[in-house]
Motif scaffolding. Sequence first.
Motif, PDB file in Angstrom:
ATOM      1  N   LEU A   1       0.847  -1.205   0.000  1.00 38.44           N
ATOM      2  CA  LEU A   1       0.000   0.000   0.000  1.00 38.44           C
ATOM      3  C   LEU A   1       0.882   1.254   0.000  1.00 38.44           C
ATOM      4  O   LEU A   1       0.638   2.208  -0.752  1.00 38.44           O
ATOM      5  N   LEU A   2       1.909   1.233   0.829  1.00 33.69           N
ATOM      6  CA  LEU A   2       2.814   2.382   0.928  1.00 33.69           C
ATOM      7  C   LEU A   2       3.499   2.636  -0.420  1.00 33.69           C
ATOM      8  O   LEU A   2       3.522   3.764  -0.918  1.00 33.69           O
ATOM      9  N   ARG A   3       4.030   1.581  -1.003  1.00 31.16           N
ATOM     10  CA  ARG A   3       4.809   1.763  -2.240  1.00 31.16           C
ATOM     11  C   ARG A   3       3.913   2.164  -3.407  1.00 31.16           C
ATOM     12  O   ARG A   3       4.300   2.962  -4.254  1.00 31.16           O
ATOM     13  N   ASP A   4       2.691   1.648  -3.416  1.00 28.61           N
ATOM     14  CA  ASP A   4       1.801   1.941  -4.544  1.00 28.61           C
ATOM     15  C   ASP A   4       1.074   3.270  -4.414  1.00 28.61           C
ATOM     16  O   ASP A   4       0.782   3.918  -5.405  1.00 28.61           O
ATOM     17  N   THR A   5       0.739   3.654  -3.157  1.00 26.34           N
ATOM     18  CA  THR A   5      -0.132   4.825  -2.991  1.00 26.34           C
ATOM     19  C   THR A   5       0.502   5.927  -2.140  1.00 26.34           C
ATOM     20  O   THR A   5      -0.017   7.040  -2.117  1.00 26.34           O
TER      21      THR A   5
ATOM     22  N   TYR B   1      -9.016   7.133   1.660  1.00 30.14           N
ATOM     23  CA  TYR B   1      -9.784   5.887   1.652  1.00 30.14           C
ATOM     24  C   TYR B   1     -10.177   5.503   0.223  1.00 30.14           C
ATOM     25  O   TYR B   1     -10.267   4.320  -0.105  1.00 30.14           O
ATOM     26  N   ASP B   2     -10.396   6.503  -0.659  1.00 29.17           N
ATOM     27  CA  ASP B   2     -10.633   6.185  -2.079  1.00 29.17           C
ATOM     28  C   ASP B   2      -9.423   5.450  -2.652  1.00 29.17           C
ATOM     29  O   ASP B   2      -9.556   4.460  -3.366  1.00 29.17           O
ATOM     30  N   GLU B   3      -8.241   5.970  -2.330  1.00 26.48           N
ATOM     31  CA  GLU B   3      -7.025   5.354  -2.872  1.00 26.48           C
ATOM     32  C   GLU B   3      -6.811   3.955  -2.291  1.00 26.48           C
ATOM     33  O   GLU B   3      -6.359   3.052  -2.981  1.00 26.48           O
ATOM     34  N   MET B   4      -7.164   3.803  -1.018  1.00 29.78           N
ATOM     35  CA  MET B   4      -7.045   2.460  -0.407  1.00 29.78           C
ATOM     36  C   MET B   4      -7.984   1.491  -1.112  1.00 29.78           C
ATOM     37  O   MET B   4      -7.634   0.337  -1.367  1.00 29.78           O
ATOM     38  N   ALA B   5      -9.180   1.985  -1.420  1.00 31.95           N
ATOM     39  CA  ALA B   5     -10.172   1.122  -2.078  1.00 31.95           C
ATOM     40  C   ALA B   5      -9.689   0.719  -3.474  1.00 31.95           C
ATOM     41  O   ALA B   5      -9.932  -0.398  -3.932  1.00 31.95           O
ATOM     42  N   ALA B   6      -8.979   1.637  -4.117  1.00 37.50           N
ATOM     43  CA  ALA B   6      -8.537   1.360  -5.495  1.00 37.50           C
ATOM     44  C   ALA B   6      -7.291   0.468  -5.517  1.00 37.50           C
ATOM     45  O   ALA B   6      -6.994  -0.157  -6.547  1.00 37.50           O
ATOM     46  N   TYR B   7      -6.583   0.394  -4.406  1.00 40.74           N
ATOM     47  CA  TYR B   7      -5.343  -0.394  -4.367  1.00 40.74           C
ATOM     48  C   TYR B   7      -5.661  -1.891  -4.456  1.00 40.74           C
ATOM     49  O   TYR B   7      -6.526  -2.393  -3.752  1.00 40.74           O
ATOM     50  N   ARG B   8      -4.962  -2.570  -5.335  1.00 41.21           N
ATOM     51  CA  ARG B   8      -5.156  -4.023  -5.478  1.00 41.21           C
ATOM     52  C   ARG B   8      -3.928  -4.746  -4.946  1.00 41.21           C
ATOM     53  O   ARG B   8      -2.842  -4.621  -5.495  1.00 41.21           O
ATOM     54  N   PHE B   9      -4.135  -5.510  -3.894  1.00 39.34           N
ATOM     55  CA  PHE B   9      -3.021  -6.240  -3.282  1.00 39.34           C
ATOM     56  C   PHE B   9      -2.990  -7.640  -3.903  1.00 39.34           C
ATOM     57  O   PHE B   9      -4.002  -8.348  -3.869  1.00 39.34           O
TER      58      PHE B   9
END
Length: 402
Positions: A355-359, A393-401
């Motif tokens: 999450l950190l590296r992507d967002t 939280y929008d960005e967290m929702a969009a993040y795909r792990f």
Amino acid sequence: MSAVSTVTSIIRTAQRVDRFTYAIRNIVAEARKVEASGRRVRYLNIGDPNQFGFLTPPHLIEAVARAMRDGHNGYTPSPGIPEAREAVAADFTARGVDTSPDRVLITSGTSEGIELALTAIVDEGEEVLVPSPTYPLYTAVLAKIGATPVYYRTDHTNYWLPDLDHLRRVITTRTRALVVIDPNNPTGAIYPDDMRRALIGIAEQHGLVILADEVYGDLAYDGSVPPMAILNPEAAIISYSSLSKAYLAPGWRAGWMAVGRSSRLDPALAAIKKLADGRLCSPGPMQYAVTAALTGDRSHQAGFRQGLRERAELTTERLNRIPGMSCIAPKGAFYAMPKMTLPPGRTDRDYVLGLLRDTGILVVYGSGFGTDPADGFFRVVFLAPPGELGTIYDEMAAYRFA
Ligand SMILES: Cc1ncc(COP(=O)(O)O)c(C=O)c1O
């Protein structure tokens, strides 16, 4: 002239440092690397209200400035200036626990209270019951003094309340103390009175000291939580708190501890005072703000609590909408402990670093607080303004792990 030989080997560090971890700040090294790559990092790792626009009340700043101007820049008595100890004792008494100033110490934040109490009470090889998840300073200090933290479960399927059966099962003959963090960091839980009574009952039955971490006591959204000792003033309870959270001055390192009135605690009080002598005193001018805080205007707290409630609701609502994520609603403080369903073999740390590296969003993995890495918990500090939190939280929702 004969040549002097020099030793070039590296200076070895103590093994206790290997055992000492404090994930909340340790993870910042990873965030710095992400920043070095040019990405902006949103720091949701540290519970510092000042960094998000919640400012120290002016009358506290004035009290410190006045103390400095009036020449109170020398050492103070090790347990603190009498005015501050009296203010803490009067505050406890007003909240329903008769407290004598002689049983109060002014400390460098709650953190020093934690360290003094554990160092005074727990020997090497002994055990202390710490909630899982916990505020990690407890396990870090126990590692440093060679004692063993033993986790008791708090249950996310039951509003993060302690699992009393589990707690009873992990008590041994080596157990010395029970840490209770209420309101809780990292979960935002608040314990009902029957739970608090049960915890006191178990501690009393086994001769354990309760270390009652009440640093968020005034930040319960529905109004202050009274000190735990109110439920049994004769129980062996040491309470602590500080100006860091409810008085918005974390950098001042100004806190206090109150050792319960039971004479069973007299040796602990003497030991804590003996240790406190060695560190001379907590920051002097800030002790004047303790008096100002506890005897003066606290009206900033209502607005702060309202702001926290709003952010807690936003956080719970938005995180629960993310597929695979669930979040128990916090009832106090400024933390939430959501759970992300992880693919097999992956850990909470993998998720948080991804999450950190992507967002560029920095949260702290649950295992840094004692949860199982496979369980996928992480802690969010929700002090940022609601608009900013919404975007995060929008960005967290969009993040795909993956
Ligand atoms: C539960 C808990 N205890 C103690 C502390 C340390 O606070 P202080 O700044 O008073 O040392 C914190 C800080 O986040 C905390 O969350």
